[in-house]
Each structure stands twice: as structure tokens, then as C-alpha cells.
Design a protein around this motif. Sequence first.
Motif, short mmCIF file in Angstrom:
data_model
loop_
_atom_site.label_atom_id
_atom_site.label_comp_id
_atom_site.label_asym_id
_atom_site.label_seq_id
_atom_site.Cartn_x
_atom_site.Cartn_y
_atom_site.Cartn_z
N PRO A 223 -55.43 2.24 104.47
CA PRO A 223 -55.76 0.73 104.01
C PRO A 223 -54.94 -0.07 104.89
O PRO A 223 -53.92 -0.04 105.52
N PHE A 228 -60.40 -1.13 105.16
CA PHE A 228 -60.13 0.32 104.76
C PHE A 228 -60.82 1.02 105.79
O PHE A 228 -61.99 1.26 105.97
N LYS A 248 -63.69 -2.09 101.55
CA LYS A 248 -62.14 -2.56 100.97
C LYS A 248 -62.17 -2.74 99.48
O LYS A 248 -61.39 -2.50 98.80
N GLN A 251 -61.56 0.66 97.61
CA GLN A 251 -60.30 1.41 98.31
C GLN A 251 -59.66 2.35 97.09
O GLN A 251 -59.59 3.41 97.22
N ALA A 252 -59.21 1.47 95.91
CA ALA A 252 -58.38 2.00 94.95
C ALA A 252 -59.28 3.10 94.19
O ALA A 252 -58.82 4.30 94.13
N SER A 256 -58.26 7.11 94.27
CA SER A 256 -58.49 7.84 93.07
C SER A 256 -59.08 9.12 92.67
O SER A 256 -58.77 9.90 92.36
N GLN A 269 -48.14 5.65 92.24
CA GLN A 269 -48.57 4.96 93.55
C GLN A 269 -47.22 4.57 94.39
O GLN A 269 -47.32 3.91 95.44
N GLY A 298 -51.50 -0.30 99.92
CA GLY A 298 -52.02 0.71 99.22
C GLY A 298 -51.79 1.88 99.81
O GLY A 298 -50.91 2.18 100.66
N GLU A 299 -52.14 3.03 99.15
CA GLU A 299 -51.90 4.39 99.50
C GLU A 299 -52.82 5.01 100.83
O GLU A 299 -53.98 4.68 100.67
#
Length: 586
Positions: A223, A228, A248, A251-252, A256, A269, A298-299
Amino acid sequence: MSGEVTQPPESAGIAAPHPNGMARQPQLTGESLLLRGVISHEQLEEALAYQKNHGGRIGEILFGFTGAERMEICEVVAKSLGVEWVRADRTEIPDEALECVPARLAAHYCLIPLALDGDALRVATAEPQDLERLDEIELLVNHRLVPVFAMTVHINQAIKKNYGVGAETIEHMDSLDADSLVLDDDREHALDEVSGDASIIRFVNQVIVDGHRLAATDIHFEPEEDAFRIRYRVDGLLEEVAVPAHIKRFQAAILSRIKVMARLNIAEQRVPQDGRIQVRLGDETFDLRVSVLPTPLGEAVDLRLLHRANVRLDLQELGYSAENLRKLNSAASRPNGIILVTGPTGSGKTTTLYALLQKINTVDRKTITIEDPIEYQLPGMIQMQVHEQIGFTFARALRSILRHDPDIVLVGEIRDPETAEIAIRMAMTGHLVLSTLHTNDAASTIARLIDMGQEPYLLASTILCVVAQRLIRKLCSHCRAPYDPDPVTLEPFRQLGLRMPDRFFIGQGCERCRKSGYLGRTGIHEAYPIDEDFREIIMLRSPASKFRELARRKGIPFMHEDGWLRVLAGETTLDEILRVTQAVET
């Protein structure tokens, strides 16, 4: 627009063209190729047999059989269709043309727009003779199409290059609410059997499949502030993947999905997490090792691809010279002691130990391994997986296995003083212990263990051999050519008195190596057999420099000298040796 385009030559035998320039009755491609000497009778028969069983166009089949360098096939196919042909993957396409055809249409119809001239849109397609299909596309894009021929493989490469990997999936998701995307929780993940509605699943699968086909060792999801990024590590170097502009936003959901596949906590997270995914692609099953790191943006996720079918468990195939192989085999023939393989992450340490185990694990010896994770299942031995979350650590596992009376023990990695101490004690009580350690070279290994609190006299009496290794890229044999290197680059090697080869080689870049000039990797090594002279300086707690001085007096080749042998053999380049070994040590 710039690209490689060939006009079809005029020739008797081409059917009368349709008003849009295409032939009504194409000439037989296979016969044309045979007459021109492009293919053999055997290749044509093989292609026809494949077509009978699997379907497909004969030109595409022959192209796949004979290789991407046989452009004569494209010429003959285009001639039989009465159109031009183009290398779609090498064509620079303007944005105005790309905007005319959405990614979903390009992927669905397997075509790529090339240029826009007024109302006429020039497109590359593998089926320029399919008038009904072209009429349908014209209605959808509201432009008159001017088709040219391109191979399907080149069109797909052009779509990924210009729209980004999985662009058609991202376009579909863009019309949905990101929170409504489906995230299933199946234990078995089949990469080529995804329903049409599971868009986020399809996108993640596309990224993994592409990485697998490129023989990537890692896939990085990273990220950034306004982007992304996805990158593949191929032959040791990172390559950025073209991704759609709106990725982007998802992304989550993408991250996930990966966490669901790895059975990780998608709600957590804030802390790192590690997991594992088993996936299936056709008849092949392979594993992904998953590492998740929290960042303010973010991760970040790393997927390590473990190619079970491609692992080479032969020390000679791993690049060991005859001298280093002799040292390693001599140490492995001992009934007890420690053999250490060192190097950074991804340098092939575990593969070397597996290859050694395959050689010495006989029916009259019991072998137990303790790994994190188990990278490859090996027959004839007991393999254990460390689970630190429940307290099953390397140290605890080592204490437990003594009751099973092993002859050989593989410890995946010596990470802490406790593991090092137990491994040393096992070596002192009649076991042969194989393990890895993260150090830059063989000379630094003993100093690292002493820094971890191990007594020098125990190290001197148990360690049999220390091997350091790196992986270097091999020159592509299809585009290798001689060249004259920069004298400044040669000077450090000249000062060491190394023999200069008659000529040096470099990779010019071709289709087989994806223009990199390199294809595949091999190892370079340095091996220190621990004899009485080395034991004396271990007892004195000598620094790494003393080990190197002693190794030099004994004539032990350093890693860059082992790499130099590959340069002499024309297997790699000077730049590659310097990249991997960083500097020439004197």
C-alpha cells in the motif's frame, strides 16, 4: 503508433477479399507453413492431433509448439486471412485508442485497440475473419473497426501491459459497492475454477496465476499513499506489475481475500500475521507462504510461492563446484556434528539442505526435521511444523525428538541462543545436525554464534562445515553474445590475479527471457571445512577477518571467486557477480 507490422504479400492462391479486406476462404495454414519449410511434417501431425483432441486454430497451436521466435507463422496466417499482422505486445498504443475499448470488452473478445484515425479504430485480433463478431464489437464501441491479425498470446500480453493485470475484473468491481464483494472461506482454493460473480476472488487468482507462470518466488502487495502496488520477484529481482488505475479503492478487499485464504484474522490489522495457502492450478498443487505486516497506509502482504514440482534436489544442479561438493559430502559422511548453510532470505539455503538430506537419508538412518514452515514434503523422514503461537518452538521440538532416537536432525533455522545451544548439545551426543543461519558469509558465522552466547570450545568441537551461498542469474542461452566489459569493472578482479577469459558474454534480451538477458538461476558458494587450524582461532574468539585470512592461506575460494568460474564458463556476467556479492574482498 509504433509496432512491428507486416503487410501480406500478393500471391496467387489467396482467396478474393471481402469488401473490408478479409479473405472469404482462407488458405490452409498448415500446408503453407509446410511448403515454406517453417515447420516439419512431424510438427504438423502433432499439431493436427492436438487440434483434434483439444480444438483451437492450427496457426495458434503451431505457434505454441514451435516457440515465440517463429514469426513466419504469423506471416503465413495473416497472408491466408488477407490482412496485416502486428506484434501487439510490442506496439506503443496511445491513450485515445485504449479509451475506445473498455478492459472488459478487450479481455472478453480478446482484442486490443492499436490506433484511432477519425471514426476508424484499428484493432488487433486473432480472428479478423469473424465478421459477425466484429460487427457486434462495432456496435459496442461505436467505431468502425479495421482489424489486423495478432497471436492470442501477444494480445493477452498487450492487454495486461496497457490495462493492467486483472483490469476487466477491477472494472466490474468499480460498478459495485466494495463492501459487498464476496470473500469465501473454502479450504481448497482452485485458481482456475472461479464463478463469474466472485470478482475479488478472480482478481487475486489472476495475480497469483501470473506470478506462478512467470516462476516468481514472491508476490508483494504494497500500500502507498495514493496507489496500491503489486510486484513480482523473478530470478531474484523485483518487477512492478501494471495494475488498473482504480485498484486503490479495492485495497482492503484484496488484502482481506488473501487473509481469508490463509485463515488469518481479517479483523486484526495492528500486528504481523503469518499463514499458509494451498492452491490448485489444473493438475498442479502448490503452496503459498503468507506474511502480513501492518503499516500506517494499510497492511503489506508477501506471498512466497513454493514450487514443489520445480525444486531441484541435486547438489550439482544447485551449482556446487566439485571442490565445494567434496567438502560438503565429507562433512555429511560424519556420524555427528553440525553443518551450517548461511545466506540471506531467498538464497536457497533450505533447498541445499533438502538436497543433502535426500543423499544421506538411507533406510538404516532415521531423519527428523523441524521447520517453519515445511516447504517441501520429503519421503522417508518425519517432518514437523513449528507453531510459535501455541508455544511449539524450535527449542521445544528439539527437546522432544530425542525420545525418537534420530540419527539426522534438520533444524530449519537457528534463530535464538536456546535453539543454538540445544543443536550443539545434540551434535555432542551422536547426532548429525543440519541447519541454517542468517549471515553474510561463511567467515562471519562463528562470530555470530559466539555473539549469541555459545561457548567457543563447544563450537570448535561440533561444527563440521560452514557453507555460504547466493543465487545468481544465468545468461539466456538463446540471446547470449560476446561483449567487451568496462575496464573499471574488471580492475578489482585483475588485482586478485584471476585468470581473464578469452571473451565475456552478455544477454541481449529476447522473447524467451522476457528481454532481461537472463534465464534461470544457479548458486555460488564458499565452504569452510572446520579443521584443527580453524578450531584454534575459534577458541581464541577471533573476528571474521581472521577466518578470511586463514581461508586465504589455505586456498579456499571465496564466493566471488566461485562466481568468477561461472563468468569464465560464459554462464553469467561480471555485473551479476558484483550485484550478488556486493564487493570484492581482498
